[in-house]
Design a protein around this motif. Structure first.
Motif, mmCIF file in Angstrom:
data_model
loop_
_atom_site.group_PDB
_atom_site.id
_atom_site.type_symbol
_atom_site.label_atom_id
_atom_site.label_comp_id
_atom_site.label_asym_id
_atom_site.label_seq_id
_atom_site.Cartn_x
_atom_site.Cartn_y
_atom_site.Cartn_z
ATOM 1 N N GLY A 196 0.806 -1.211 0.000
ATOM 2 C CA GLY A 196 0.000 0.000 0.000
ATOM 3 C C GLY A 196 0.843 1.267 0.000
ATOM 4 N N SER A 197 0.218 2.371 -0.380
ATOM 5 C CA SER A 197 0.949 3.633 -0.456
ATOM 6 C C SER A 197 0.942 4.342 0.943
ATOM 7 C CB SER A 197 0.319 4.535 -1.506
ATOM 8 O OG SER A 197 -1.017 4.839 -1.161
ATOM 9 N N ARG A 198 1.734 5.365 1.077
ATOM 10 C CA ARG A 198 1.822 6.135 2.348
ATOM 11 C C ARG A 198 0.545 6.909 2.603
ATOM 12 N NH1 ARG A 198 6.611 10.447 3.773
ATOM 13 N NH2 ARG A 198 5.946 10.918 5.947
ATOM 14 N N ALA A 199 -0.041 7.434 1.578
ATOM 15 C CA ALA A 199 -1.309 8.181 1.747
ATOM 16 C C ALA A 199 -2.415 7.254 2.211
ATOM 17 C CB ALA A 199 -1.682 8.831 0.420
ATOM 18 N N ALA A 200 -2.411 6.044 1.667
ATOM 19 C CA ALA A 200 -3.447 5.081 2.091
ATOM 20 C C ALA A 200 -3.256 4.687 3.555
ATOM 21 C CB ALA A 200 -3.393 3.848 1.183
ATOM 22 N N SER A 201 -2.012 4.633 4.011
ATOM 23 C CA SER A 201 -1.750 4.271 5.445
ATOM 24 C C SER A 201 -2.239 5.411 6.355
ATOM 25 C CB SER A 201 -0.255 3.996 5.651
ATOM 26 O OG SER A 201 0.140 2.933 4.806
ATOM 27 N N GLU A 202 -1.977 6.677 6.042
ATOM 28 C CA GLU A 202 -2.425 7.790 6.881
ATOM 29 C C GLU A 202 -3.953 7.887 6.901
ATOM 30 O OE1 GLU A 202 -0.546 11.211 5.354
ATOM 31 O OE2 GLU A 202 1.460 10.698 6.166
ATOM 32 N N ARG A 203 -4.564 7.597 5.764
ATOM 33 C CA ARG A 203 -6.026 7.651 5.702
ATOM 34 C C ARG A 203 -6.621 6.580 6.615
ATOM 35 N NH1 ARG A 203 -6.493 7.169 0.696
ATOM 36 N NH2 ARG A 203 -6.821 4.904 0.644
ATOM 37 N N ASP A 204 -5.987 5.425 6.630
ATOM 38 C CA ASP A 204 -6.489 4.364 7.515
ATOM 39 C C ASP A 204 -6.322 4.747 8.983
ATOM 40 O OD1 ASP A 204 -7.178 2.934 5.284
ATOM 41 O OD2 ASP A 204 -5.299 1.761 5.261
ATOM 42 N N ARG A 205 -5.302 5.481 9.387
ATOM 43 C CA ARG A 205 -5.106 5.851 10.780
ATOM 44 C C ARG A 205 -6.131 6.889 11.224
ATOM 45 N NH1 ARG A 205 0.372 6.651 9.337
ATOM 46 N NH2 ARG A 205 1.645 4.774 9.685
ATOM 47 N N SER A 206 -6.423 7.821 10.280
ATOM 48 C CA SER A 206 -7.414 8.866 10.659
ATOM 49 C C SER A 206 -8.790 8.317 10.882
ATOM 50 C CB SER A 206 -7.440 9.938 9.551
ATOM 51 O OG SER A 206 -7.886 9.377 8.343
#
Length: 396
Positions: free
Chosen positions: A385-395
């Motif tokens: 997965g991409s970095r943006a997808a990881s931050e979106r999952d945390r939010s």
């Protein structure tokens, strides 16, 4: 050599036969001596060919492959045969000259026995006696004007069935008789003398492969001359065995005063038939002398027997009956093989490049056999997965 002169009239046939025989012997003996004499053109040619053959053999020993023992023995034999035939008259006269000119009479006498020379009379004397009888019968004629016949029949009916005139029939018969006899004899005897005279030059042609066929033809012509003279002698003896009693009977009838209306036609038919027989014998001996190889008969096709107990041939085509592929089929097969080879070569090269570019672990995995299902060997085992997808999952 003084050959007997040919005179007209008495002993014409015997003198002509003796003259032809003398000329053939003269040509064979003195022609050979002239060509094989030291210093002559023919002897210089033979010596030059021998020198060239020995020089080529020496060059082959120095620079070429070493000849086998069989080749060396054959080359030595060739040189010995050439020297014997070209420069040794005593050996050539005993082995070839006398065999070609004298052997036919001896062979014919042995084969024919009393047919060739009955009552110790030579064949030449018998031929002269037959010719003299023909001349005497021509002088007496058929007795057309006498009108006395052995069967006491009407003269007109007897002479009406004769298609040839009396004088013309006897004259043509003697012409055919002498021409057939002298023509066949002169052809073979003069040809034999000429071939014997060419012996020094013909022998030198045995040395090289390119000229060996000419030497073989020279030998075959000598065989034809020998066997042809034997055949002509036998045919002439058979002809004399037919003509001698017929001529004696015809002369006896004319001497007693009886007519012989059928004599011209019968004599012309016999002489013409035996002239053709002599030419046919020469042609037959030529076929025998020039025959190449062994006669082989074509393979006979196997015919299958019909019936319940008959053995059947296998269904597949045999090697004899299977047709050979055509030129178009051979070209198509060759192109197909070439395309397959190029395809396999290109695919293997692409595979090799791919293996060289891949990592060592991937190359080992690709090379080593795997028990996974088809398509699982290159499936990702971890989530990507991409970095943006990881931050979106945390939010969330």
């Amino acid at each position: 050599m003084a050959c007997p002169a040919i005179l007209t009239g008495d002993r014409f046939v015997s003198r002509l036969i003796e003259h032809i025989d003398c000329q053939s012997r003269y040509l064979g003996a003195y022609g050979y001596d002239a060509l094989g004499q030291p210093g002559s053109t023919a002897s210089l040619v033979v010596t030059g060919l021998l020198t060239l053959f020995v020089a080529l053999f020496g060059i082959r020993l120095l620079f070429g492959p070493t000849p086998a023992a069989r080749d060396v023995v054959l080359d030595v034999l060739k040189i010995g045969i050439v020297l014997t035939l070209a420069f040794s008259w005593p050996a050539f006269r005993t082995v070839i000259h006398n065999a070609v000119l004298d052997a036919p009479a001896e062979i014919a006498g042995t084969m024919g026995g009393s047919l060739v020379a009955p009552q110790n009379a030579g064949l030449t004397d018998r031929l002269q006696q037959a010719d003299s009888a023909m001349v005497r019968l021509t002088e007496l004629g058929t007795g057309r004007q006498i009108g006395q016949f052995v069967e006491s029949e009407d003269p007109g009916s007897r002479f009406g069935g004769v298609a040839i005139e009396d004088d013309g029939g006897f004259g043509y018969a003697r012409v055919v008789w002498i021409a057939g006899l002298i023509g066949s004899l002169a052809l073979l005897r003069i040809a034999a003398g000429l071939l014997l005279a060419f012996a020094p030059l013909a022998a030198a042609l045995l040395l090289f492969d390119a000229t060996r066929g000419v030497f073989s033809g020279w030998i075959r012509c000598l065989v034809l001359a020998l066997t042809g003279m034997v055949a002509v002698t036998i045919a002439t003896a058979v002809e004399l065995s037919v003509l001698e009693p017929w001529l004696a009977d015809a002369l006896r009838l004319r001497t007693l005063g009886y007519a012989a209306p059928s004599a011209p036609t019968e004599l012309l038919a016999m002489t013409l038939a035996f002239a053709l027989v002599k030419l046919g014998m020469i042609w037959l001996m030529g076929r025998i002398a020039w025959q190449r190889g062994w006669l082989t008969l074509p393979a006979m096709p196997v015919i299958a027997m019909r019936g319940p107990g008959a053995m059947r041939a296998p269904a597949g085509p045999s090697s004899e009956t299977q047709a050979l592929p055509s030129r178009a089929e051979r070209i198509s097969h060759s192109m197909e093989t070439t395309l397959r080879r190029e395809t396999s070569t290109s695919s293997s090269s692409r595979t090799d490049i791919r293996q060289l570019a891949a990592p060592a672990s991937a190359a080992s995995t690709a090379v080593s056999p795997s028990s996974d299902r088809l398509g699982n060997s290159w499936r990702r085992s971890a989530y990507r997965g991409s970095r943006a997808a990881s931050e979106r999952d945390r939010s969330r």
